[in-house]
Design an enzyme around this catalytic site. Structure first.
Site, PDB file in Angstrom:
ATOM      1  N   HIS A 131     104.465  91.128  47.382  1.00  0.00           N
ATOM      2  CA  HIS A 131     104.804  91.062  45.948  1.00  0.00           C
ATOM      3  C   HIS A 131     106.310  91.274  45.740  1.00  0.00           C
ATOM      4  O   HIS A 131     106.912  90.670  44.854  1.00  0.00           O
ATOM      5  CB  HIS A 131     104.061  92.152  45.171  1.00  0.00           C
ATOM      6  CG  HIS A 131     102.715  91.739  44.646  1.00  0.00           C
ATOM      7  ND1 HIS A 131     102.534  90.662  43.803  1.00  0.00           N
ATOM      8  CD2 HIS A 131     101.477  92.267  44.830  1.00  0.00           C
ATOM      9  CE1 HIS A 131     101.241  90.548  43.491  1.00  0.00           C
ATOM     10  NE2 HIS A 131     100.580  91.506  44.112  1.00  0.00           N
ATOM     11  N   CYS A 138      93.797  90.160  43.658  1.00  0.00           N
ATOM     12  CA  CYS A 138      95.065  90.675  43.150  1.00  0.00           C
ATOM     13  C   CYS A 138      94.922  90.942  41.657  1.00  0.00           C
ATOM     14  O   CYS A 138      94.352  90.113  40.938  1.00  0.00           O
ATOM     15  CB  CYS A 138      96.166  89.641  43.397  1.00  0.00           C
ATOM     16  SG  CYS A 138      97.781  90.136  42.770  1.00  0.00           S
ATOM     17  N   GLU A 161     101.183  94.257  49.127  1.00  0.00           N
ATOM     18  CA  GLU A 161     102.117  94.848  48.155  1.00  0.00           C
ATOM     19  C   GLU A 161     103.566  94.530  48.513  1.00  0.00           C
ATOM     20  O   GLU A 161     104.377  94.250  47.618  1.00  0.00           O
ATOM     21  CB  GLU A 161     101.896  96.361  48.057  1.00  0.00           C
ATOM     22  CG  GLU A 161     100.505  96.773  47.594  1.00  0.00           C
ATOM     23  CD  GLU A 161     100.032  96.054  46.325  1.00  0.00           C
ATOM     24  OE1 GLU A 161     100.862  95.744  45.447  1.00  0.00           O
ATOM     25  OE2 GLU A 161      98.826  95.784  46.227  1.00  0.00           O
TER      26      GLU A 161
HETATM   27 ZN    ZN Z   1      98.570  91.752  44.125  1.00  0.00          ZN
END
Ligand code: ZN
Length: 226
Positions: free
Chosen positions: A178, A132, A175
Protein backbone atom coordinates in the site's frame (compact mmCIF):
# COMPACT_ATOMS: atom_id res chain seq x y z
CA UNK A 1 7.00 38.19 -1.22
CA UNK A 2 6.42 35.29 1.16
CA UNK A 3 8.91 34.61 3.90
CA UNK A 4 11.03 31.50 3.52
CA UNK A 5 9.61 28.62 5.53
CA UNK A 6 11.41 27.55 8.65
CA UNK A 7 13.12 24.16 8.34
CA UNK A 8 10.56 21.45 8.89
CA UNK A 9 7.60 23.80 8.60
CA UNK A 10 7.35 24.06 4.84
CA UNK A 11 3.95 24.16 3.23
CA UNK A 12 3.96 20.42 2.48
CA UNK A 13 4.53 19.65 6.16
CA UNK A 14 1.93 22.13 7.32
CA UNK A 15 -0.70 20.76 4.99
CA UNK A 16 0.06 17.19 6.08
CA UNK A 17 -0.25 18.15 9.75
CA UNK A 18 -3.47 20.01 8.97
CA UNK A 19 -4.80 17.00 7.09
CA UNK A 20 -4.12 14.66 10.01
CA UNK A 21 -5.47 17.14 12.59
CA UNK A 22 -8.60 17.48 10.49
CA UNK A 23 -9.02 13.68 10.30
CA UNK A 24 -8.55 13.32 14.06
CA UNK A 25 -10.99 16.12 14.91
CA UNK A 26 -13.86 13.65 14.78
CA UNK A 27 -13.96 10.77 17.25
CA UNK A 28 -14.39 7.20 16.10
CA UNK A 29 -13.02 5.21 13.19
CA UNK A 30 -11.63 7.16 10.23
CA UNK A 31 -13.30 6.90 6.82
CA UNK A 32 -11.48 4.34 4.65
CA UNK A 33 -10.53 5.40 1.14
CA UNK A 34 -11.77 3.04 -1.59
CA UNK A 35 -9.93 1.95 -4.74
CA UNK A 36 -10.14 4.61 -7.40
CA UNK A 37 -8.71 7.36 -5.20
CA UNK A 38 -5.24 8.39 -6.46
CA UNK A 39 -3.89 8.45 -2.89
CA UNK A 40 -3.89 4.64 -3.05
CA UNK A 41 -1.80 4.72 -6.23
CA UNK A 42 1.07 6.98 -5.20
CA UNK A 43 4.26 5.98 -3.46
CA UNK A 44 4.30 7.51 -0.01
CA UNK A 45 7.09 9.70 1.30
CA UNK A 46 9.22 8.18 4.06
CA UNK A 47 8.08 9.42 7.46
CA UNK A 48 10.58 11.99 8.71
CA UNK A 49 8.99 13.23 11.91
CA UNK A 50 6.54 15.49 10.10
CA UNK A 51 3.74 14.92 12.61
CA UNK A 52 5.78 15.17 15.80
CA UNK A 53 5.54 12.54 18.55
CA UNK A 54 2.17 13.59 20.01
CA UNK A 55 0.28 13.81 16.72
CA UNK A 56 1.94 10.60 15.48
CA UNK A 57 0.71 8.81 18.60
CA UNK A 58 -2.82 10.10 18.05
CA UNK A 59 -2.70 9.14 14.37
CA UNK A 60 -1.47 5.62 15.16
CA UNK A 61 -4.24 5.23 17.75
CA UNK A 62 -6.79 6.28 15.13
CA UNK A 63 -5.37 3.78 12.63
CA UNK A 64 -5.61 1.04 15.24
CA UNK A 65 -9.19 1.96 16.11
CA UNK A 66 -10.16 2.05 12.43
CA UNK A 67 -8.47 -1.29 11.69
CA UNK A 68 -10.20 -2.97 14.64
CA UNK A 69 -13.60 -1.47 13.81
CA UNK A 70 -13.49 -2.53 10.15
CA UNK A 71 -12.43 -5.22 11.18
CA UNK A 72 -9.14 -5.82 9.41
CA UNK A 73 -5.67 -7.20 10.12
CA UNK A 74 -3.79 -4.20 8.77
CA UNK A 75 -4.27 -0.61 7.68
CA UNK A 76 -1.91 1.71 5.83
CA UNK A 77 -1.93 5.50 6.13
CA UNK A 78 -2.92 6.08 2.47
CA UNK A 79 -6.10 4.09 3.19
CA UNK A 80 -7.24 7.00 5.34
CA UNK A 81 -5.99 9.51 2.79
CA UNK A 82 -2.62 10.27 4.41
CA UNK A 83 0.38 9.84 2.08
CA UNK A 84 2.87 8.80 4.78
CA UNK A 85 4.92 5.60 4.97
CA UNK A 86 3.15 4.29 8.08
CA UNK A 87 0.98 1.20 8.59
CA UNK A 88 -0.43 -0.82 11.48
CA UNK A 89 -0.99 -4.57 11.70
CA UNK A 90 -2.71 -6.86 14.19
CA UNK A 91 -4.28 -10.27 13.78
CA UNK A 92 -5.90 -12.22 16.60
CA UNK A 93 -6.19 -15.10 14.07
CA UNK A 94 -9.72 -16.24 14.92
CA UNK A 95 -9.76 -19.19 12.49
CA UNK A 96 -10.25 -22.96 12.85
CA UNK A 97 -7.09 -24.92 13.76
CA UNK A 98 -6.76 -26.65 10.37
CA UNK A 99 -6.93 -23.35 8.51
CA UNK A 100 -4.53 -21.72 10.95
CA UNK A 101 -2.06 -24.56 10.39
CA UNK A 102 -2.22 -24.60 6.58
CA UNK A 103 -2.07 -20.82 6.28
CA UNK A 104 0.46 -20.26 9.02
CA UNK A 105 -2.06 -17.92 10.57
CA UNK A 106 -0.59 -17.38 13.99
CA UNK A 107 -1.67 -14.44 16.15
CA UNK A 108 0.15 -11.23 15.22
CA UNK A 109 0.33 -8.69 18.05
CA UNK A 110 -0.33 -5.03 17.28
CA UNK A 111 2.60 -3.41 15.50
CA UNK A 112 3.34 -0.07 13.92
CA UNK A 113 5.42 -0.17 10.73
CA UNK A 114 7.26 3.06 9.94
CA UNK A 115 9.11 3.29 6.62
CA UNK A 116 8.91 -0.47 6.08
CA UNK A 117 10.43 -2.36 3.17
CA UNK A 118 10.47 -6.10 2.58
CA UNK A 119 12.53 -8.56 0.61
CA UNK A 120 11.57 -12.19 -0.10
CA UNK A 121 13.67 -14.88 1.57
CA UNK A 122 13.91 -17.86 -0.72
CA UNK A 123 11.86 -18.65 -3.80
CA UNK A 124 8.90 -20.34 -2.12
CA UNK A 125 5.57 -18.72 -2.81
CA UNK A 126 2.17 -19.62 -1.42
CA UNK A 127 -1.27 -18.58 -2.63
CA UNK A 128 -4.41 -17.75 -0.67
CA UNK A 129 -7.49 -15.62 -0.96
CA UNK A 130 -6.95 -12.17 0.42
CA UNK A 131 -9.00 -9.01 0.66
CA UNK A 132 -8.54 -5.31 1.31
CA UNK A 133 -10.54 -2.74 3.25
CA UNK A 134 -10.14 -0.40 0.27
CA UNK A 135 -11.72 -2.98 -2.08
CA UNK A 136 -14.77 -3.89 -0.01
CA UNK A 137 -16.85 -6.90 -0.94
CA UNK A 138 -14.25 -8.80 -2.94
CA UNK A 139 -11.37 -11.22 -2.50
CA UNK A 140 -8.82 -12.74 -4.85
CA UNK A 141 -5.99 -15.24 -4.69
CA UNK A 142 -2.49 -13.79 -4.42
CA UNK A 143 0.69 -15.85 -4.57
CA UNK A 144 3.25 -14.25 -2.26
CA UNK A 145 6.65 -15.16 -0.85
CA UNK A 146 6.18 -17.41 2.17
CA UNK A 147 8.90 -15.66 4.11
CA UNK A 148 10.12 -12.08 3.97
CA UNK A 149 12.63 -9.92 5.75
CA UNK A 150 11.07 -6.67 6.92
CA UNK A 151 13.23 -3.64 7.64
CA UNK A 152 12.21 -0.19 8.82
CA UNK A 153 11.40 1.54 12.07
CA UNK A 154 8.85 1.26 14.83
CA UNK A 155 6.79 4.19 16.10
CA UNK A 156 9.53 5.26 18.48
CA UNK A 157 12.17 5.35 15.75
CA UNK A 158 13.89 2.11 16.72
CA UNK A 159 15.20 0.03 13.85
CA UNK A 160 13.25 -3.08 12.88
CA UNK A 161 14.91 -5.96 11.02
CA UNK A 162 12.78 -9.03 11.32
CA UNK A 163 11.76 -12.17 9.46
CA UNK A 164 8.04 -12.81 9.01
CA UNK A 165 6.56 -16.15 7.93
CA UNK A 166 3.09 -17.45 7.18
CA UNK A 167 0.09 -15.17 7.43
CA UNK A 168 1.96 -12.35 9.22
CA UNK A 169 4.34 -12.31 6.22
CA UNK A 170 1.32 -11.88 3.94
CA UNK A 171 0.01 -9.02 6.08
CA UNK A 172 3.27 -7.08 6.12
CA UNK A 173 3.62 -7.50 2.34
CA UNK A 174 0.05 -6.32 1.72
CA UNK A 175 0.46 -3.25 3.95
CA UNK A 176 3.93 -2.33 2.70
CA UNK A 177 2.63 -2.63 -0.87
CA UNK A 178 0.00 0.00 0.00
CA UNK A 179 2.84 2.38 0.85
CA UNK A 180 4.20 1.86 -2.68
CA UNK A 181 0.87 2.53 -4.35
CA UNK A 182 0.26 -1.18 -5.00
CA UNK A 183 -3.06 -2.90 -4.35
CA UNK A 184 -3.31 -6.65 -3.82
CA UNK A 185 -5.35 -6.85 -7.04
CA UNK A 186 -2.21 -5.88 -8.96
CA UNK A 187 -0.64 -9.16 -7.81
CA UNK A 188 -3.78 -11.33 -7.81
CA UNK A 189 -4.88 -14.04 -10.20
CA UNK A 190 -7.61 -12.19 -12.15
CA UNK A 191 -9.76 -15.30 -12.60
CA UNK A 192 -9.83 -15.88 -8.85
CA UNK A 193 -11.80 -12.69 -8.15
CA UNK A 194 -14.73 -13.67 -5.94
CA UNK A 195 -17.31 -11.84 -3.87
CA UNK A 196 -17.15 -12.20 -0.11
CA UNK A 197 -20.38 -14.19 -0.40
CA UNK A 198 -18.87 -16.59 -2.95
CA UNK A 199 -15.81 -17.12 -0.78
CA UNK A 200 -17.97 -17.80 2.27
CA UNK A 201 -20.27 -20.17 0.40
CA UNK A 202 -17.80 -21.98 -1.86
CA UNK A 203 -14.16 -21.24 -1.18
CA UNK A 204 -13.66 -21.38 2.55
CA UNK A 205 -11.36 -24.41 2.29
CA UNK A 206 -7.95 -23.94 3.92
CA UNK A 207 -6.26 -23.69 0.50
CA UNK A 208 -7.51 -22.25 -2.83
CA UNK A 209 -6.91 -25.51 -4.74
CA UNK A 210 -10.60 -26.27 -5.29
CA UNK A 211 -11.27 -22.68 -6.36
CA UNK A 212 -8.31 -22.83 -8.77
CA UNK A 213 -9.75 -25.90 -10.47
CA UNK A 214 -13.29 -24.55 -10.64
CA UNK A 215 -12.46 -21.00 -11.71
CA UNK A 216 -9.42 -21.81 -13.85
CA UNK A 217 -6.43 -20.01 -12.39
CA UNK A 218 -2.90 -21.29 -11.69
CA UNK A 219 -1.32 -21.86 -8.30
CA UNK A 220 2.41 -21.78 -7.62
CA UNK A 221 4.09 -25.14 -7.05
CA UNK A 222 4.67 -25.65 -3.38
CA UNK A 223 4.40 -27.94 -0.42
CA UNK A 224 0.87 -26.85 0.41
CA UNK A 225 -1.55 -27.14 -2.47
CA UNK A 226 -3.90 -29.82 -1.19
ZN1 ZN B 1 -5.34 -3.32 1.76
Amino acid sequence: MPALPEPGTGSAHVSLVDRVEELLAADGPLPIVAAGDPVLRHTTAPYDGELGPALLARFVAALRLTMRAAPGVGLAAPQVGVPLRIAVIEDPAPVPPEMALVRGRVPQPFRVLVNPSYAPLGAERIAFFEGCLSVPGWQAVVARPTEVRLTGLDETGNAVDEVFRGWPARIVQHETDHLDGVLYLDRAEPRSLASNEAVAERWSQPTPRTAAEALGFPLPPGPVTG
